[in-house]
Write a protein that holds these residues in place. Sequence first.
Motif, mmCIF file in Angstrom:
data_model
loop_
_atom_site.group_PDB
_atom_site.id
_atom_site.type_symbol
_atom_site.label_atom_id
_atom_site.label_comp_id
_atom_site.label_asym_id
_atom_site.label_seq_id
_atom_site.Cartn_x
_atom_site.Cartn_y
_atom_site.Cartn_z
ATOM 1 N N MET A 30 0.838 -1.205 0.000
ATOM 2 C CA MET A 30 0.000 0.000 0.000
ATOM 3 C C MET A 30 0.871 1.251 0.000
ATOM 4 S SD MET A 30 -2.962 -1.045 2.725
ATOM 5 C CE MET A 30 -3.862 -2.593 2.574
ATOM 6 N N GLY A 31 1.923 1.230 0.806
ATOM 7 C CA GLY A 31 2.826 2.373 0.856
ATOM 8 C C GLY A 31 3.493 2.638 -0.481
ATOM 9 N N ARG A 32 3.846 1.587 -1.184
ATOM 10 C CA ARG A 32 4.457 1.764 -2.507
ATOM 11 C C ARG A 32 3.472 2.399 -3.480
ATOM 12 N NH1 ARG A 32 7.383 -4.200 -3.104
ATOM 13 N NH2 ARG A 32 9.001 -3.870 -1.495
ATOM 14 N N ALA A 33 2.214 1.991 -3.408
ATOM 15 C CA ALA A 33 1.200 2.566 -4.286
ATOM 16 C C ALA A 33 1.023 4.057 -3.996
ATOM 17 C CB ALA A 33 -0.126 1.829 -4.114
ATOM 18 N N VAL A 34 0.956 4.416 -2.705
ATOM 19 C CA VAL A 34 0.821 5.828 -2.334
ATOM 20 C C VAL A 34 2.038 6.606 -2.797
ATOM 21 C CG1 VAL A 34 0.658 7.439 -0.394
ATOM 22 C CG2 VAL A 34 -0.650 5.294 -0.355
ATOM 23 N N ASP A 35 3.222 6.056 -2.578
ATOM 24 C CA ASP A 35 4.461 6.738 -2.937
ATOM 25 C C ASP A 35 4.540 6.971 -4.445
ATOM 26 O OD1 ASP A 35 7.018 7.786 -1.967
ATOM 27 O OD2 ASP A 35 7.914 6.179 -3.145
ATOM 28 N N ARG A 36 4.098 5.990 -5.224
ATOM 29 C CA ARG A 36 4.153 6.141 -6.680
ATOM 30 C C ARG A 36 3.219 7.247 -7.159
ATOM 31 N NH1 ARG A 36 4.421 0.917 -10.409
ATOM 32 N NH2 ARG A 36 6.357 0.868 -9.189
ATOM 33 N N LEU A 37 2.012 7.291 -6.622
ATOM 34 C CA LEU A 37 1.084 8.349 -7.020
ATOM 35 C C LEU A 37 1.576 9.714 -6.549
ATOM 36 C CD1 LEU A 37 -2.369 6.639 -6.373
ATOM 37 C CD2 LEU A 37 -1.350 7.216 -8.579
ATOM 38 N N ASP A 38 2.166 9.747 -5.368
ATOM 39 C CA ASP A 38 2.718 11.000 -4.856
ATOM 40 C C ASP A 38 3.815 11.516 -5.778
ATOM 41 O OD1 ASP A 38 3.280 13.133 -3.125
ATOM 42 O OD2 ASP A 38 4.707 11.949 -1.974
ATOM 43 N N ALA A 39 4.683 10.620 -6.213
ATOM 44 C CA ALA A 39 5.793 11.033 -7.070
ATOM 45 C C ALA A 39 5.319 11.493 -8.452
ATOM 46 C CB ALA A 39 6.783 9.870 -7.223
ATOM 47 N N ARG A 40 4.269 10.861 -8.969
ATOM 48 C CA ARG A 40 3.835 11.157 -10.341
ATOM 49 C C ARG A 40 2.813 12.280 -10.421
ATOM 50 N NH1 ARG A 40 3.227 5.303 -13.483
ATOM 51 N NH2 ARG A 40 5.411 4.668 -13.270
#
Length: 300
Positions: A30-40
Amino acid sequence: MILALAMALDAWLGEPDWLWSRAPHPAVLMGRAVDRLDARWNRGARRRARGVAAVVVLVAGAWAAGWLIAVPPDAGLLELIAAAILLAQRSLIEHVRAVAEALRRSLPEGRAAVAMIVGRDTAAMDGPAVARAAIESAAENFSDGVVAPAFWFAIGGLPAMLVYKMVNTADSMIGYRTPRHEAFGWAAARLDDLLNWIPARLTAILILVAGGAWRHWSRVPNDARLHRSPNAGWPEAAIAPVLGVALAGPRSYEGRMQDFPWVNPTGDRAPRPRDVDRACVILWRAWALALALASLTALA
């Protein structure tokens, strides 16, 4: 009955290192998904709208994942295991007790242990501040990590539980009033507040009943409002009079001391490791009450 069994399984096994050292925990995914959207997506104009869209994507993905696990007719065992993984009673108690044990050995060890479970500055903490931080984290995370996911499972099964965990993860990562995240993380923070509204108050009730201190209920709402969070103050305001300690108060974030008001200000402002241990006992009793509620609900 799946919820009650999942709570029992989590309390028995916790977070086995042999498993999560070999595979990513769902919270990590879940954290990876949030981090990816945050970065993009957290860039350019209309960041609040982009943050709302990110939350919609995360919620939809979490609901779909829960539905795919729970929808097959013979998915009961898989749903049970998934729900147990998303609960955190035993791991919470283990981390909090580790702070008490470390603080008994030395103040530097206590600071290092509490730094693993709180976001405030710990380098200059004295012993009572370490103990207070551990108790506050225990109460707040009992709500976020046990009562709230169990509540949402009872309401909407595994999909609702996964949605809650995804939103809670997003809030912990981007729901801060910083220049980068104040706009983009607005939707995650507000939705997390909404999803925790009932569970936080239910947690306060469980703690007071578990501590045999229902007489303090009338003061909990007022003390809870002193907290900067609309929800986190409720479990803290409940456990403070149960233990006879004062919580909150001044603390440092990112090198800046902030003068937060005391919760239960007439309580002992110098809690000790034994008070951290007592908090763990109270939270196990509150967990047992929650388990009984889940079992009775299933039988009804």
